[in-house]
Design a protein around this motif. Sequence first.
Motif, PDB file in Angstrom:
ATOM      1  N   THR A   3      15.169   1.563  -2.059  1.00  0.00           N
ATOM      2  CA  THR A   3      13.929   1.183  -1.384  1.00  0.00           C
ATOM      3  C   THR A   3      13.870   1.895  -0.047  1.00  0.00           C
ATOM      4  O   THR A   3      14.850   2.510   0.402  1.00  0.00           O
ATOM      5  N   ALA A   4      12.740   1.792   0.620  1.00  0.00           N
ATOM      6  CA  ALA A   4      12.560   2.436   1.925  1.00  0.00           C
ATOM      7  C   ALA A   4      13.499   1.867   2.980  1.00  0.00           C
ATOM      8  O   ALA A   4      13.722   2.493   4.011  1.00  0.00           O
ATOM      9  N   ALA A  27       3.101   7.864   7.231  1.00  0.00           N
ATOM     10  CA  ALA A  27       2.114   7.992   6.153  1.00  0.00           C
ATOM     11  C   ALA A  27       2.755   8.447   4.856  1.00  0.00           C
ATOM     12  O   ALA A  27       2.370   7.993   3.771  1.00  0.00           O
ATOM     13  N   CYS A  28       3.747   9.309   4.937  1.00  0.00           N
ATOM     14  CA  CYS A  28       4.366   9.850   3.722  1.00  0.00           C
ATOM     15  C   CYS A  28       5.054   8.781   2.879  1.00  0.00           C
ATOM     16  O   CYS A  28       5.171   8.924   1.662  1.00  0.00           O
ATOM     17  N   MET A  29       5.493   7.687   3.503  1.00  0.00           N
ATOM     18  CA  MET A  29       6.222   6.651   2.764  1.00  0.00           C
ATOM     19  C   MET A  29       5.326   5.914   1.769  1.00  0.00           C
ATOM     20  O   MET A  29       5.832   5.287   0.842  1.00  0.00           O
ATOM     21  N   GLU A  30       4.027   6.014   1.951  1.00  0.00           N
ATOM     22  CA  GLU A  30       3.090   5.339   1.051  1.00  0.00           C
ATOM     23  C   GLU A  30       2.528   6.264  -0.024  1.00  0.00           C
ATOM     24  O   GLU A  30       1.714   5.835  -0.844  1.00  0.00           O
ATOM     25  N   THR A  31       2.963   7.511  -0.039  1.00  0.00           N
ATOM     26  CA  THR A  31       2.437   8.445  -1.031  1.00  0.00           C
ATOM     27  C   THR A  31       3.067   8.176  -2.397  1.00  0.00           C
ATOM     28  O   THR A  31       4.204   7.708  -2.480  1.00  0.00           O
ATOM     29  N   GLU A  69       5.881   3.332  11.276  1.00  0.00           N
ATOM     30  CA  GLU A  69       5.073   3.651  10.097  1.00  0.00           C
ATOM     31  C   GLU A  69       4.968   5.150   9.901  1.00  0.00           C
ATOM     32  O   GLU A  69       4.686   5.893  10.837  1.00  0.00           O
ATOM     33  N   ARG A  95       7.076   7.237  -3.252  1.00  0.00           N
ATOM     34  CA  ARG A  95       7.358   5.992  -3.983  1.00  0.00           C
ATOM     35  C   ARG A  95       8.049   6.276  -5.313  1.00  0.00           C
ATOM     36  O   ARG A  95       9.001   5.592  -5.690  1.00  0.00           O
TER      37      ARG A  95
END
Length: 140
Positions: free
Chosen positions: A45-46, A28-32, A26, A36
């Motif tokens: 996609t990720a 954190a930056c991937m959910e910013t 996980e 996105r």
Amino acid sequence: MTDDAYLVLLDGTAATLGVPPMAVGELACMETPAVRAWLAAQGVTATSPELRLLPPEETAAIPEDAERLPVPLGEEELSRLRHEMAPPGVAQLERELLAYRSQTDGRDALLTRALAAGVPAHRIAELTGEDLAVIKAEAG
């Protein structure tokens, strides 16, 4: 060199650079919203195989024409990224270096092995919590 890691879209032979972001766990930056939106704008996609994550010290290897996005990583996230990028033998030594903090026997031998394997002194200090000057003295 930059202080940010980079998300990069790579294809062909350049796809061996960095690691897939999901391999690091996980982040954190991937959910910013910025990440996105960038992924959406690139049409990936990720989990896309061409999406790679590189630490700050590796960003000079990014091809000039590659789509890229700087992303800040926390210390623990950056440590996991560097661990994923390490060759298997070095990755095992890094696990031992992380255990170093609670180890009493064989500490000097472990430092010597890590230095001999090419683990940079600053990385050993980061993993062990040992003072960089102590590590450098061990190397000298």
